[in-house]
Motif scaffolding. Structure first.
Motif, mmCIF file in Angstrom:
data_model
loop_
_atom_site.group_PDB
_atom_site.id
_atom_site.type_symbol
_atom_site.label_atom_id
_atom_site.label_comp_id
_atom_site.label_asym_id
_atom_site.label_seq_id
_atom_site.Cartn_x
_atom_site.Cartn_y
_atom_site.Cartn_z
ATOM 1 N N ALA A 68 0.835 -1.205 0.000
ATOM 2 C CA ALA A 68 0.000 0.000 0.000
ATOM 3 C C ALA A 68 0.869 1.255 0.000
ATOM 4 C CB ALA A 68 -0.932 -0.003 1.205
ATOM 5 N N ASP A 69 1.996 1.227 0.716
ATOM 6 C CA ASP A 69 2.918 2.368 0.707
ATOM 7 C C ASP A 69 3.481 2.583 -0.686
ATOM 8 O OD1 ASP A 69 2.476 2.610 3.379
ATOM 9 O OD2 ASP A 69 4.327 1.642 4.001
ATOM 10 N N THR A 70 3.843 1.494 -1.347
ATOM 11 C CA THR A 70 4.401 1.587 -2.698
ATOM 12 C C THR A 70 3.386 2.164 -3.668
ATOM 13 O OG1 THR A 70 5.843 -0.304 -2.263
ATOM 14 C CG2 THR A 70 5.450 0.255 -4.568
ATOM 15 N N LEU A 71 2.134 1.774 -3.517
ATOM 16 C CA LEU A 71 1.081 2.343 -4.362
ATOM 17 C C LEU A 71 0.989 3.849 -4.166
ATOM 18 C CD1 LEU A 71 -1.257 1.750 -6.325
ATOM 19 C CD2 LEU A 71 -2.735 1.481 -4.336
ATOM 20 N N GLY A 72 1.067 4.302 -2.917
ATOM 21 C CA GLY A 72 1.058 5.738 -2.661
ATOM 22 C C GLY A 72 2.254 6.440 -3.277
ATOM 23 N N GLU A 73 3.431 5.823 -3.185
ATOM 24 C CA GLU A 73 4.630 6.413 -3.778
ATOM 25 C C GLU A 73 4.498 6.526 -5.288
ATOM 26 O OE1 GLU A 73 7.692 3.845 -2.486
ATOM 27 O OE2 GLU A 73 7.590 4.476 -0.388
ATOM 28 N N PHE A 75 1.791 7.075 -6.996
ATOM 29 C CA PHE A 75 0.949 8.208 -7.351
ATOM 30 C C PHE A 75 1.615 9.534 -6.982
ATOM 31 C CE2 PHE A 75 -2.158 4.931 -7.924
ATOM 32 C CZ PHE A 75 -2.937 5.428 -8.961
ATOM 33 N N ILE A 76 2.512 9.528 -6.013
ATOM 34 C CA ILE A 76 3.321 10.722 -5.753
ATOM 35 C C ILE A 76 4.210 11.009 -6.966
ATOM 36 C CG2 ILE A 76 5.232 11.630 -4.374
ATOM 37 C CD1 ILE A 76 4.024 10.187 -1.970
ATOM 38 N N PHE A 77 4.796 9.959 -7.521
ATOM 39 C CA PHE A 77 5.630 10.109 -8.724
ATOM 40 C C PHE A 77 4.807 10.652 -9.886
ATOM 41 C CE2 PHE A 77 7.096 8.270 -12.740
ATOM 42 C CZ PHE A 77 8.390 8.750 -12.790
ATOM 43 N N ALA A 78 3.606 10.082 -10.107
ATOM 44 C CA ALA A 78 2.746 10.545 -11.201
ATOM 45 C C ALA A 78 2.355 12.011 -10.998
ATOM 46 C CB ALA A 78 1.505 9.665 -11.300
ATOM 47 N N ALA A 79 2.063 12.382 -9.751
ATOM 48 C CA ALA A 79 1.705 13.772 -9.465
ATOM 49 C C ALA A 79 2.891 14.702 -9.712
ATOM 50 C CB ALA A 79 1.222 13.895 -8.024
ATOM 51 N N ALA A 80 4.098 14.249 -9.389
ATOM 52 C CA ALA A 80 5.285 15.074 -9.606
ATOM 53 C C ALA A 80 5.519 15.315 -11.094
ATOM 54 C CB ALA A 80 6.502 14.398 -8.984
ATOM 55 N N ILE A 81 5.356 14.276 -11.918
ATOM 56 C CA ILE A 81 5.532 14.440 -13.359
ATOM 57 C C ILE A 81 4.457 15.368 -13.920
ATOM 58 C CG2 ILE A 81 5.564 13.245 -15.576
ATOM 59 C CD1 ILE A 81 8.003 12.716 -13.846
ATOM 60 N N GLY A 228 6.891 -0.612 -13.387
ATOM 61 C CA GLY A 228 7.878 -0.380 -14.441
ATOM 62 C C GLY A 228 7.314 0.431 -15.595
ATOM 63 N N MET A 229 6.079 0.136 -15.990
ATOM 64 C CA MET A 229 5.434 0.902 -17.062
ATOM 65 C C MET A 229 5.254 2.367 -16.660
ATOM 66 S SD MET A 229 2.533 -1.898 -18.109
ATOM 67 C CE MET A 229 1.564 -0.699 -19.023
ATOM 68 N N ALA A 230 4.778 2.589 -15.448
ATOM 69 C CA ALA A 230 4.530 3.959 -14.992
ATOM 70 C C ALA A 230 5.832 4.754 -14.873
ATOM 71 C CB ALA A 230 3.801 3.934 -13.654
ATOM 72 N N ILE A 231 6.873 4.130 -14.346
ATOM 73 C CA ILE A 231 8.144 4.826 -14.174
ATOM 74 C C ILE A 231 8.771 5.138 -15.521
ATOM 75 C CG2 ILE A 231 10.484 4.631 -13.252
ATOM 76 C CD1 ILE A 231 8.369 5.047 -11.130
ATOM 77 N N THR A 232 8.719 4.193 -16.461
ATOM 78 C CA THR A 232 9.270 4.433 -17.797
ATOM 79 C C THR A 232 8.561 5.602 -18.467
ATOM 80 O OG1 THR A 232 9.801 2.084 -18.070
ATOM 81 C CG2 THR A 232 9.718 3.425 -20.062
ATOM 82 N N GLY A 233 7.232 5.545 -18.508
ATOM 83 C CA GLY A 233 6.482 6.629 -19.140
ATOM 84 C C GLY A 233 6.692 7.962 -18.457
ATOM 85 N N GLY A 234 6.743 7.963 -17.123
ATOM 86 C CA GLY A 234 6.914 9.209 -16.397
ATOM 87 C C GLY A 234 8.255 9.872 -16.664
ATOM 88 N N PHE A 235 9.327 9.096 -16.612
ATOM 89 C CA PHE A 235 10.657 9.671 -16.848
ATOM 90 C C PHE A 235 10.804 10.170 -18.280
ATOM 91 C CE2 PHE A 235 12.543 7.392 -13.043
ATOM 92 C CZ PHE A 235 12.893 8.562 -12.396
ATOM 93 N N VAL A 236 10.283 9.421 -19.252
ATOM 94 C CA VAL A 236 10.383 9.875 -20.642
ATOM 95 C C VAL A 236 9.572 11.150 -20.840
ATOM 96 C CG1 VAL A 236 9.878 9.306 -23.049
ATOM 97 C CG2 VAL A 236 10.875 7.579 -21.545
#
Length: 254
Positions: A68-73, A75-81, A228-236
């Motif tokens: 559950a913590d990882t799920l929150g992190e 969405f924090i990443f998605a919000a930051a992007i 992995g999909m979310a992090i790849t798309g977010g960084f690009v």
């Protein structure tokens, strides 16, 4: 301007003076290297590998014990992007071009055939290794976060070797935005799947598989892939926004 710079320096020094004692205290009270494990660590090491058939205990904690913590992190990443895109587009507008980046006073180096050839060798190997790290996250060090960052870096190699226009044609932003969105939705879907079977959110209900195999871990590999999909798309997407900042818009661009 000089006053503002002096103020920033003063605030930085003040922050260092306030935080330095805490840093020293933490360093002095850290457990010795190789010392006895604390109760939490000992419990996790004793039970998680056999319960989840995962030899990488760190990944098992991130994607299962404290999923559950990882799920929150995530969405924090998605919000930051999203915040990054809103901030930068607010200054230059929504337009995004496939034209090479350019800024006044900056000399664009000529394309190097040697660099392009080297990167064309490195690109598929880096992508393959990134996928390997993602798929084996429950077995060896790695997982969705690390693999996503590696995949985004691999795609950046194309920009370094073939230039901005080729990079934008192969890596269109809309595809990366969709990839990030699907990854974020996939993280939630992995959590909701057990609830459809009458279990709790993110409860591991899939077969645990065999130890030291890709089938081990139950829900962990699925969570890994979604992250992995979310992090790849977010960084690009972040790379696109930064590179667009150095492009001088043509007359008539928004």
């Amino acid at each position: 301007m000089k006053y503002r710079r002096a103020l920033r320096y003063a605030l930085s020094i003040l922050a260092l003076l306030v935080l330095a004692p805490a840093v020293v205290l933490v360093a002095l009270h850290m457990p010795a290297f190789g010392g006895q494990l604390l109760a939490y660590g000992a419990t996790v090491n004793a039970h998680v590998p056999s319960m989840r058939q995962a030899t990488n205990v760190v990944t098992a904690i991130i994607f299962d014990v404290r999923g559950a913590d990882t799920l929150g992190e995530e969405f924090i990443f998605a919000a930051a992007i999203t915040g990054l895109a809103v901030l930068l587009r607010g200054g230059r507008g929504e337009d995004a071009s496939r034209e090479p980046i350019h800024a006044d006073g900056r000399q664009l180096p000529a394309r190097s055939e040697a660099v392009a050839l080297l990167i064309r060798w490195m690109l598929p190997a880096t992508i393959a290794f990134s996928l390997y790290v993602m798929a084996h996250g429950q077995l060896t060090p790695g997982g969705g976060f690390q693999a996503g960052a590696m995949l985004a870096s691999a795609l950046l190699l194309l920009f370094l070797g073939d230039g901005y226009r080729s990079w934008r044609q192969v890596v269109p932003p809309v595809v990366m935005q969709l990839l990030e969105a699907l990854g974020a939705v996939g993280c939630v879907a992995v959590g909701l799947l057990p609830m459809l079977l009458g279990a709790g959110f993110l409860e591991n209900v899939l077969p645990q598989g065999q130890p030291k195999s890709l089938t081990g871990g139950g829900l962990i590999p699925l969570f890994n892939v979604a992250v992995g999909m979310a992090i790849t798309g977010g960084f690009v997407n972040a790379l696109v926004e930064f590179l667009e900042e150095t492009r001088v818009p043509k007359e008539g661009d928004s």
